[in-house]
Design a protein around this motif. Structure first.
Motif, short mmCIF file in Angstrom:
data_model
loop_
_atom_site.label_atom_id
_atom_site.label_comp_id
_atom_site.label_asym_id
_atom_site.label_seq_id
_atom_site.Cartn_x
_atom_site.Cartn_y
_atom_site.Cartn_z
N ARG A 16 25.72 33.65 50.04
CA ARG A 16 26.53 32.34 49.90
C ARG A 16 26.11 31.31 51.08
O ARG A 16 26.22 30.29 50.75
CB ARG A 16 27.85 32.56 49.90
N GLU A 19 21.43 28.15 50.81
CA GLU A 19 21.72 27.12 49.76
C GLU A 19 20.73 27.25 48.68
O GLU A 19 21.20 26.72 47.41
CB GLU A 19 21.17 25.80 50.43
N ARG A 22 23.32 29.72 46.54
CA ARG A 22 24.73 29.51 46.57
C ARG A 22 25.12 29.06 45.07
O ARG A 22 26.18 29.26 44.34
CB ARG A 22 25.15 28.29 47.65
#
Length: 585
Positions: A16, A19, A22
């Motif tokens: 998470r 980037e 996520r």
């Protein structure tokens, strides 16, 4: 063999916080072992700076956190309430989960994902406990494919139903029994929804090749290959066949041309893949196709089929291989087309270069040996990574065991390849499956259930199992189709290769069966009757005192037996210390 600092970094990594990853995650909590490990591997490869590795892809995927699983469990009254529904087969548990509703945010995320994916999809389990060095949970939960057809509402609902079925598997007897055996406690389930690797070729969907790979080769068939150089096992078509004890091609990354079965054309043919798996677009089912019947059709989709397949032609006592193209004629019913992958190492060198680079990087970044699943399209040199996780090799680490001086002792079995390191002394029982009776069939499954009954009757006693061919094969003609949960008291498996009966052991790295052997430190050795450096003392098995098991093919010998196996020297023996008079076992 562990790098503790690297191992700590591996387990501390949170997808998470990346980037790129996520947006692929929905729901709170962990995304589970399979999900986290796959994304970790992708990040390491893409950050390597090596062009061979930065081009590796993972299929378009959606990762669903364990928080969604917990919401569903709470809907059903919590884990204790669900456990009250557990029966012999988990039917009531599954019915309960199928009555639950997933959060709207998950439904929306699934819809957004499917809007970009029109090919079949795979819905995979990814539990928290699968994020473990030792326990892979191979085959213990559920992963399945969906055709991904119909209206958007139908496609979403199909994925949701499969998610709920996977959640239910957390409470099935097989999973509960596995966790209980290894003192693992309760589990939490994440989910991966992944585009299936492959493409449509006429009515069938499949990748050209799929398989598994390992950064360590601890079951070497010759000392000419090195443990640290790794090993690949793969098949033509869907890689599902590489995780079962059927036919697959095994490559050492030290020397891809060096076959475990040797160079004799007849032996190569006997070990070669003759069937492959694909999705049938007409029926929506997973089907097993026979290359002997389809090879001309395959040439339409694979003009380079000769990289994978060859024609075996009978010639006297053996035979020879030749190339396959549109002009090929099969001379007689004894000749056949089969997948040998003979030209694959020469024609696809970049694939092996990539694997030689990939596996060490994954091992170094995790701090332990690596275990991967992949699919590969040679025409485009496109490799998709489907799974990456730590490889548990337990007692298989070579160099830890030596064979003592056994001069004057009764040796009944001897092996010279693919053995695991280990010592077992004073094992009280040896269970033998007579290949002559087993091969006369057709009640193969009765033999398997009989072994399960004997296993259950052993109590706390361990035993050595000696059986023809591939123990645990899904094809009973290749070996006894016993399930691993029917071998819980087995301490060592000896597979007998009997050429005259067609039963041959096979290096089945990557199968769920062998993953369980590794986890439980069950010793293994294959014995090839009649070959130099091997011994199968059939006279002893016929003359020593035994009790007949629940099937006439099963014999139970009681006394004292020892197993000594040296992986460095590639030698293993089974020694008889004492045989007791028959007893009611």
């Amino acid at each position: 063999m562990q790098d503790q600092e690297a191992l700590e970094r591996y387990f501390a990594w949170d997808p998470r916080e990346d980037e790129d990853f996520r947006p692929m995650i929905v729901g709170e909590g962990s995304i589970g072992g399979k999900g986290r490990s796959l994304l970790y591997a992708a990040r390491r490869l893409w950050s390597s700076g090596n062009e061979l590795l930065t081009s590796v892809r993972i299929p378009p995927s959606l990762f669903i956190g364990t928080g969604v699983f917990q919401e569903v469990v709470d809907q059903l009254g919590g884990q204790d309430r669900i456990k009250e529904l557990v029966g012999d087969d988990g039917t009531r548990v599954e019915q309960a989960f199928l009555s639950a509703k997933l959060p709207p945010t998950v439904t929306s995320a699934i819809g957004s994902f499917l809007a970009t994916v029109e090919d079949p999809v795979v819905v995979r389990s990814s539990s928290v406990l699968e994020d473990s060095i030792k326990h892979s949970f191979a085959g213990k939960y559920r992963s399945t494919f969906l055709m991904n057809r119909g209206s958007m509402e139908e496609r979403i609902r199909a994925v949701e139903e499969e998610m709920l079925r996977i959640y239910a598997r957390t409470f099935f007897p097989t999973a509960i029994g596995y966790r209980k055996k290894h003192n693992l406690g309760d589990d939490m389930m994440g989910i991966i929804v992944m585009r299936m690797s492959g493409r449509w070729r006429g009515r069938y969907y499949y990748p050209t090749t799929g398989g598994v790979g390992y950064s360590r080769n601890v079951r070497r068939w010759t000392t000419r290959v090195r443990m640290e150089d790794g090993i690949l096992r793969f098949v033509f078509g869907l890689g599902t066949m590489s995780t079962k004890r059927g036919y697959a091609r095994t490559f050492s990354l030290t020397n891809p041309a060096l076959r475990p079965e040797g160079s004799n054309p007849y032996k190569i043919m006997k070990h070669a893949q003759e069937r492959f798996q694909a999705i049938d677009g007409n029926t929506g089912e997973l089907v097993t196709l026979d290359v002997k019947e389809m090879w001309r059709e395959l040439l339409r989709w694979h003009p380079n089929l000769g990289i994978f397949a060859q024609l075996y032609t009978v010639d006297g006592d053996t035979g020879y291989f030749s190339s396959v193209d549109y002009s090929t004629e099969i001379p007689n019913s004894y000749s056949k087309v089969c997948f040998t992958f003979e030209d694959f190492p020469k024609k696809c060198r970049v694939f092996f270069d990539r694997m030689r680079a990939m596996l060490p990087i994954l091992e170094q970044s995790m701090g332990v040996p690596a275990d991967i699943e992949y699919a590969y399209e040679p025409a485009e040199d496109q490799l998709e990574l489907l799974q990456s996780r730590p490889l548990w090799i337990g007692g298989s680490a070579v160099g830890s065991a030596k064979i003592p001086d056994i001069t004057g002792r009764k040796v009944i079995l001897m092996a010279d390849r693919m053995v695991t390191d280990g010592v077992l002394e004073d094992v009280k029982y040896l269970v033998y499956v007579d290949y002559r009776i087993y091969g006369s069939g057709p009640d193969f499954h009765s033999v398997a259930r009989g072994i399960g009954y004997v296993n259950q009757s052993m109590g706390e006693n361990r035993y050595i199992l000696v059986a023809p061919g591939r123990v645990g094969s899904s094809n009973p003609e290749l070996g006894v189709p016993v399930q691993y949960n029917e071998l819980t008291q087995c301490a060592c498996i000896v597979e007998l290769g009997i050429p005259r009966s067609g039963h041959m052991p096979e290096l089945s790295y990557g199968t769920h069966f062998f993953s369980d052997l590794e986890t439980d430190n069950v010793m293994y050795m294959p014995v090839y009757d009649g070959e130099k450096g091997n011994l199968f003392d059939q006279d002893w098995f016929d003359q020593a005192a035994y009790v007949e098991g629940p099937h006439m093919a099963i014999r139970i010998y009681r006394g004292s037996f020892s197993v000594y196996s040296d992986g460095t020297e590639n030698r293993g023996v089974v020694v008889v210390n004492r045989v007791d008079p028959p007893c009611d076992c």
